[in-house]
Design a protein around this motif. Sequence first.
Motif, PDB file in Angstrom:
ATOM      1  N   UNK A  12       0.820  -1.209   0.000  1.00  0.00           N
ATOM      2  CA  UNK A  12       0.000   0.000   0.000  1.00  0.00           C
ATOM      3  C   UNK A  12       0.855   1.261   0.000  1.00  0.00           C
ATOM      4  N   UNK A  13       0.565   2.161  -0.941  1.00  0.00           N
ATOM      5  CA  UNK A  13       1.268   3.435  -1.023  1.00  0.00           C
ATOM      6  C   UNK A  13       2.551   3.413  -1.810  1.00  0.00           C
ATOM      7  N   UNK A  14       3.025   2.234  -2.210  1.00  0.00           N
ATOM      8  CA  UNK A  14       4.275   2.113  -2.961  1.00  0.00           C
ATOM      9  C   UNK A  14       4.007   2.169  -4.469  1.00  0.00           C
ATOM     10  N   UNK A  15       4.977   2.707  -5.192  1.00  0.00           N
ATOM     11  CA  UNK A  15       4.876   2.773  -6.656  1.00  0.00           C
ATOM     12  C   UNK A  15       5.722   1.672  -7.287  1.00  0.00           C
ATOM     13  N   UNK A  16       5.170   1.031  -8.306  1.00  0.00           N
ATOM     14  CA  UNK A  16       5.848  -0.071  -8.972  1.00  0.00           C
ATOM     15  C   UNK A  16       5.851   0.157 -10.478  1.00  0.00           C
ATOM     16  N   UNK A 148      13.463   1.730  -6.431  1.00  0.00           N
ATOM     17  CA  UNK A 148      14.322   2.030  -5.297  1.00  0.00           C
ATOM     18  C   UNK A 148      15.552   1.161  -5.204  1.00  0.00           C
ATOM     19  N   UNK A 149      15.398  -0.160  -5.294  1.00  0.00           N
ATOM     20  CA  UNK A 149      16.529  -1.059  -5.136  1.00  0.00           C
ATOM     21  C   UNK A 149      17.570  -0.840  -6.222  1.00  0.00           C
ATOM     22  N   UNK A 150      17.129  -0.518  -7.432  1.00  0.00           N
ATOM     23  CA  UNK A 150      18.076  -0.265  -8.519  1.00  0.00           C
ATOM     24  C   UNK A 150      18.884   1.007  -8.250  1.00  0.00           C
ATOM     25  N   UNK A 151      18.220   2.008  -7.672  1.00  0.00           N
ATOM     26  CA  UNK A 151      18.924   3.243  -7.318  1.00  0.00           C
ATOM     27  C   UNK A 151      19.942   3.001  -6.209  1.00  0.00           C
ATOM     28  N   UNK A 183      14.689  10.029  -6.338  1.00  0.00           N
ATOM     29  CA  UNK A 183      13.804   8.940  -6.769  1.00  0.00           C
ATOM     30  C   UNK A 183      13.383   8.091  -5.576  1.00  0.00           C
ATOM     31  N   UNK A 184      14.332   7.735  -4.726  1.00  0.00           N
ATOM     32  CA  UNK A 184      14.018   6.886  -3.579  1.00  0.00           C
ATOM     33  C   UNK A 184      13.057   7.579  -2.630  1.00  0.00           C
ATOM     34  N   UNK A 185      13.266   8.858  -2.381  1.00  0.00           N
ATOM     35  CA  UNK A 185      12.345   9.585  -1.501  1.00  0.00           C
ATOM     36  C   UNK A 185      10.948   9.672  -2.097  1.00  0.00           C
ATOM     37  N   UNK A 190      10.667   1.978   2.878  1.00  0.00           N
ATOM     38  CA  UNK A 190      11.312   2.481   4.094  1.00  0.00           C
ATOM     39  C   UNK A 190      12.757   2.002   4.164  1.00  0.00           C
ATOM     40  N   UNK A 191      12.990   0.758   3.729  1.00  0.00           N
ATOM     41  CA  UNK A 191      14.356   0.219   3.737  1.00  0.00           C
ATOM     42  C   UNK A 191      15.250   0.947   2.737  1.00  0.00           C
ATOM     43  N   UNK A 192      14.697   1.272   1.542  1.00  0.00           N
ATOM     44  CA  UNK A 192      15.447   2.037   0.549  1.00  0.00           C
ATOM     45  C   UNK A 192      15.864   3.394   1.120  1.00  0.00           C
ATOM     46  N   UNK A 193      14.938   4.055   1.795  1.00  0.00           N
ATOM     47  CA  UNK A 193      15.209   5.383   2.340  1.00  0.00           C
ATOM     48  C   UNK A 193      16.254   5.322   3.451  1.00  0.00           C
TER      49      UNK A 193
END
Length: 210
Positions: A12-16, A148-151, A183-185, A190-193
């Motif tokens: 929920x709330x995440x972009x894919x 996020x993970x790619x960044x 991009x991550x923000x 939460x883990x990416x940030x």
Amino acid sequence: MVMNLKDVGMKNGQQYEVILTTRNKDNTRNAAPFGTIAKGNNQIVNRIFEGSKTLENILENKEFYVNITSNPLYFTLSLLNNIPDEYYESEDSLILNNIDAYFKASVNDTKKLIKKDDPIRPVETVYICSDVDEIVKNKTDVIAMNRGIHCIIESLVNYSRVDKVDDEKREYYLDRFRENEWVINKVGSAEDKEAINLIKESLNNKGYEI
């Protein structure tokens, strides 16, 4: 068949990053890569620029398909032009071959907005809220792709090199870090940030201004 977006790794709330497929007025198919935001267990939101063929088709047909895949060829073909017919499941299908999962989405609400702080330009966009009608998994473990993970990986690679290059290349790496942080923000978990903040703190400790 499942009805929960969590079953395809969409929180929920995440972009894919997914590929939306729609039907043109002449009955041909259209495919395009888009960021899709999960809303609860069975709704999604898409923000699409005015003038997009995908937007035109969604507003006309009130439905579309979301293809979940990490195949780089599909993302490239859909952005550069369109995906050839042989990459679809069948002659009339809007579902791509050999993807991890897919679902049909039915539009329940639309809203036009002008986003003045868009990094590209102030632009009119349409926010489309849709219900997830069905989810089909072709693989046991499906994880929708998030940028996020790619960044993070790119930032870590550049971090490992930043002390070993000349000033021009170093500034390039730091600029890339700033872009990845943005991009991550915007779309990261939460883990990416937490991870990007740790990298930033270490860069600051090295004396680099971020």
